[in-house]
Design an enzyme around this catalytic site. Structure first.
Site, PDB file in Angstrom:
ATOM      1  CG  HIS A   1      61.925   0.088 -42.204  1.00  0.00           C
ATOM      2  ND1 HIS A   1      61.047  -0.976 -41.745  1.00  0.00           N
ATOM      3  CD2 HIS A   1      62.200   0.900 -41.360  1.00  0.00           C
ATOM      4  CE1 HIS A   1      60.313  -0.408 -40.753  1.00  0.00           C
ATOM      5  NE2 HIS A   1      61.014   0.619 -40.779  1.00  0.00           N
TER       6      HIS A   1
ATOM      7  CE  LYS B   1      55.782 -10.312 -52.353  1.00  0.00           C
ATOM      8  NZ  LYS B   1      56.449 -10.475 -51.245  1.00  0.00           N
ATOM      9  NE  ARG B   2      56.998  -0.195 -55.420  1.00  0.00           N
ATOM     10  CZ  ARG B   2      57.068   1.092 -55.348  1.00  0.00           C
ATOM     11  NH1 ARG B   2      56.490   2.079 -54.340  1.00  0.00           N
ATOM     12  NH2 ARG B   2      57.878   1.541 -56.081  1.00  0.00           N
TER      13      ARG B   2
ATOM     14  CE  LYS C   1      59.987  -5.768 -52.356  1.00  0.00           C
ATOM     15  NZ  LYS C   1      59.147  -6.084 -51.004  1.00  0.00           N
TER      16      LYS C   1
ATOM     17  CB  THR D   1      54.123  -6.221 -43.434  1.00  0.00           C
ATOM     18  OG1 THR D   1      53.735  -5.780 -44.881  1.00  0.00           O
ATOM     19  CG2 THR D   1      55.094  -6.307 -42.423  1.00  0.00           C
TER      20      THR D   1
ATOM     21  CE  LYS E   1      49.853  -5.596 -44.977  1.00  0.00           C
ATOM     22  NZ  LYS E   1      50.610  -4.433 -44.952  1.00  0.00           N
TER      23      LYS E   1
END
Ligand code: 26Q
Length: 819
Positions: free
Chosen positions: A363, A552-553, A558, A660, A664
């Site tokens: 992952h 998100k985290r 990110k 992911t 969504k």
């Protein structure tokens, strides 16, 4: 809108009777005196009564047909709430809502009483939950195997702009859906030493672990309800209990100490989920957790198999273990141990079975997430398992040498034991018959860069499985208005189990009435989120503004930092030039930072400081607001996705394996503003480049710079006055009431190396975001067309599609019909 229940149907009066009887017999209350939590539980227990029959029938059928079963081994299952989704999948949501109404209750309010089962951090854990749901919906025999953490992901509070972690007491009131299964208890052994004994009868050595400490693993099963098909699979999560209750009569000091230690071991092992996402921490307790649930799961699977089969060599025909990242990789030597020491097999036979039963999913390519355990720790905790790892390593090295004589480099990169460490990924790849990445780009990077040597040596193992999400939770449950609309437009609700049918919405993108209806639904969902924000943050947001969302985290790769820096830039622009064109925007963030991740926590503080300033500045706060939603989690995510216009997917290219959340958002009609990273690449491929806002360096460019030691952010800082100013504002007290040190480390990291290319991508991001603002503000027709096309083209990203690919290429399961 959902179909009514098959087989037996749904009896409203009976359900109501059971709810009332639960209120009385479980809580000794009446409808009027019961608390909201008790009312929720009364309904949940009634739902469980419906589930039980299907659950038992499913497992009876699995036994009858002796079907091959996948065991999804995962340290994390981020299930979220169960009641609403169970009712949806039982096809009685609407009826139960009616029963509730007749009792003067609101089903949504009751649902809000349920704590999230937050046994996961982020993407990897939520993926496991989506997979479990899709497996049940697609009629496949499957178990999720994990840990019943006493405390899941911490609850986040924001105090003075900073994250404070509060314990997640999800089991405080009990869990109405779980079933304790003491009959499947397993003993798990830690520590001690290995005694070798010659067994004359067998004619070979036996390896016996002595002087160990044990804990008992006791499973709890949670039902995983398939959609409208009578299937109920199980999520089996293991709790730890001491082997012997503490014996106060014991005067033997040795016994006394062991008893205390074993009691503590049991108490500690399942205490809490490690809140790290994409970051390894070499903690002994973490390795204990891993071995605990893996050993318990494997022992139980083998003993179950042996009840109905007498040749253990047939195990690979009936059982496959999928490793959710390297976290459960100790399954490889543990399965070997069981086969060698308990089943008495020879090495070659044991290895043949093991390697045909185990498959591995990667992952991440982030180096800091790679699990490497110090040999001495591993050896001390799992002495017999370590011996087996050593032998696996010895044989694997021999294979490498045979293939690449005199190429030390290959051993260096591929050996399992190296430099005093056990490299879990290397073991998973050496032993697994399949190695998969989670999006096309990610798998290509694994094959040609990260795992190049492995790919060259065993290309047949490598394959891609692009992630997916379940539309039952993230559309049908999360966005009932849009779900209803989709069904009415398609004239069928079959998209619930065949998401590619959304393609049928494409023509509506050119139908102005449809677009108007579609955007009215978005507006309703924005009102719902605005109410949530008002209730939880006390901030008023304008539902007619653009909802631009990054949830998100929190992680440097990110790039929440890029987002907030751009907001600081816009604020400067608007202040300097109040007449400039700018369509009102609400910038929404939600993110948890790992408790020990300093830079991440500073970023949260920066977002909140900027938010404070902007939201209280009358010169701009009619045009822009910044909201940090506290405690981002599965249940509020469902509200957020449905209400979003812009989906921020802005990771440094090559770093996000898949993502992911991006899927969504798309499914709910938000337009992606993102880099060509992870599954964004495939999202753009499906919806078309015209219907997304893409910016930034490509993964090849990023990796090119990285190969040459990075780039010089100072050059940008020195030459771009806007960027210069934003950076200086981090350390000149602008957002901190004069304190110049609060964000000093963030500032330094940006100017020193900027390893995630924030400055490098800034202009390109600003330009793309300006296009977003213009399009939304000046061409609403185009915007709603884009948004609608995103929904229509999201079919590929159903986890049903992903699961069918795993089944076809890796697991080779057969569907089992229950009804
Ligand atoms: C490892 C060692 C010790 C403690 C914690 C960990 C640890 C825990 C969680 C390491 C990694 C994780 C989680 C990783 C994760 O969520 N990865 C994400 O997986 C998603 C599903 O495939 C992808 O969509 C995301 O791109 C990826 O970041």
């Amino acid at each position: 809108m959902t179909e009514t229940r098959p087989a037996g149907g749904f009896d409203k009066e009976e359900f109501k009777r059971v709810v009332l009887s639960n209120i009385k017999y479980i809580f000794r209350k009446t409808r009027e005196t019961a608390s909201p939590q008790e009312l929720f539980q009364a309904v949940a227990f009634a739902a469980k009564d419906i589930i039980i029959d299907d659950w038992m029938a499913t497992h009876r059928k699995y036994e009858e047909t002796d079907a091959k079963t996948v065991y999804y081994l995962s340290m994390e299952f981020l299930m979220g709430r169960a009641l609403g989704n169970n009712l949806i999948n039982l096809c009685c949501y609407k009826e139960v809502a009616e029963v509730c109404a007749e009792l003067g209750l609101n089903l949504n309010t009751l649902e809000d009483q349920e704590p999230d089962a937050a046994l996961g951090n982020g993407g990897l854990g939520r993926l496991a939950a989506c997979f479990a749901e899709s497996l049940a919906t697609l009629n496949y025999p499957a178990y999720g195997c994990g840990i019943r953490y006493k405390y899941g992901m911490f609850r986040q509070e924001i105090v003075n702009g900073e994250q404070v972690e509060k314990p997640d007491e999800w089991l405080k009131y009990g869990n109405p859906f779980e079933v304790r299964r003491p009959e499947y208890v397993q003993e798990i052994r830690f520590g001690g030493y290995v005694r070798i004994e010659y067994d004359a009868k067998l004619g070979r050595n036996r390896y016996i672990q002595d002087g160990y400490q044990s804990v008992l693993a006791v499973p709890y099963d949670l039902p995983v309800v398939g959609y409208n098909n009578g299937v109920v699979n199980s999520l089996r999560i293991w709790d730890a209990e001491p082997v012997v209750q503490f014996n106060l009569d014991s005067f033997d000091k040795g016994d006394y100490r062991t008893a205390v230690e074993q009691e503590n071991l049991a108490k500690n092992i399942v205490e809490v989920l490690y809140p790290n996402d994409n970051h390894y921490s070499g903690k002994e307790l973490r390795l204990k957790q891993q071995y605990f649930f893996v050993s318990a799961s494997l022992q139980q699977v083998i003993s179950k198999f042996k009840k109905t089969h007498d040749d253990i060599r047939l195990l690979p025909e009936k059982v496959v273990f999928q490793l959710n990242d390297t976290h459960p990789t100790v399954a490889v030597p543990e399965l070997m141990r069981i086969l060698l020491d308990q089943e008495g097999l020879e090495w070659d036979d044991a290895w043949d079975i093991t390697t045909r039963c185990v498959a591995y999913t990667n992952h991440t390519i982030m180096a800091e997430a790679l699990e490497k355990w110090p040999v001495d720790l591993f050896m001390r905790l799992l002495p017999r398992v370590y011996q087996i790892v050593d032998e696996i390593n010895r044989r694997f090295n021999a294979q490498i040498e045979a293939r690449y004589p005199d190429q030390d480099r290959k051993i260096r990169s591929m050996a399992i034991l190296y430099d005093g460490q056990v490299r879990m990924a290397n073991m998973a790849i050496a032993a697994g018959f399949s190695v998969n990445g989670v999006a096309r780009l990610h798998t290509e990077i694994l094959k040609h860069r990260e795992l190049k040597d492995f790919y060259e040596m065993m290309p047949e193992k490598f394959n891609n499985k692009t992630n997916g999400i379940t539309q039952r939770r993230f559309l049908l449950h999360a966005n009932p208005l849009l779900a209803e609309w989709v069904t009415s437009k398609l004239g069928t609700d079959e998209w619930i189990t065949n998401l590619s049918l959304l393609k049928g919405l494409v023509p509506l993108a050119d139908d102005s009435r449809a677009r108007k209806e579609f955007y009215e639904i978005k507006r309703q969902n924005k009102l719902r989120l605005a109410a949530y924000i008002k209730e939880h943050n006390g901030i008023d947001v304008d539902p007619d503004s653009i909802f631009d969302v990054q949830v998100k985290r929190l992680h440097e790769y990110k790039r929440q930092l890029l987002n907030i820096m751009h907001i600081m830039y816009l604020y400067n622009q608007l202040k300097a030039n109040p007449q400039m064109y700018f369509y009102p925007t609400t910038f929404i963030f939600g993110a948890k930072a790992a408790a020990g991740y300093k830079t991440a926590k500073q970023t949260i503080k920066l977002i909140n400081s900027v938010a404070d300033m902007i939201n209280n500045d009358p010169a701009v706060n009619q045009k822009m607001k910044v909201v940090f939603i506290e405690n981002y989690c599965v249940s509020n995510a469902e509200i957020i996705f449905a209400a979003s216009d812009v989906s921020e997917q802005i990771s440094t290219a090559s770093k996000e394996a898949s993502g992911t959340g991006n899927m969504k958002f798309m499914l709910n009609g938000a337009v992606t503003l993102g880099t060509m990273d992870g599954a964004n690449v495939e999202i753009v491929e499906e919806v078309g480049a015209d219907n997304a806002f893409i910016f930034g360096m490509s993964s090849d460019e990023v990796m090119g710079y990285e190969a040459n030691g990075g780039y010089d952010p100072r050059e940008i800082y020195n030459n771009d006055p806007d960027i210069h100013r934003v950076l200086d504002q981090m350390v000149d007290g602008t957002y901190t009431g004069g304190n110049t040190e609060t964000f000093r480390e963030l500032f330094n990291s940006l100017l020193d190396k900027d390893v995630y290319f924030n400055l490098k991508d800034f202009r390109s991001y600003a330009e793309a975001r300006a296009r977003v603002n213009e399009t939304y503000g000046k061409d609403s027709k185009k915007w709603s067309r884009m948004a609608l096309l995103n929904v229509a083209c999201s079919g590929k990203f159903s986890s049903d599609r992903t699961i069918e690919e795993y089944v076809r290429d890796i697991w080779h399961l057969e569907k089992v019909q229950i009804v």
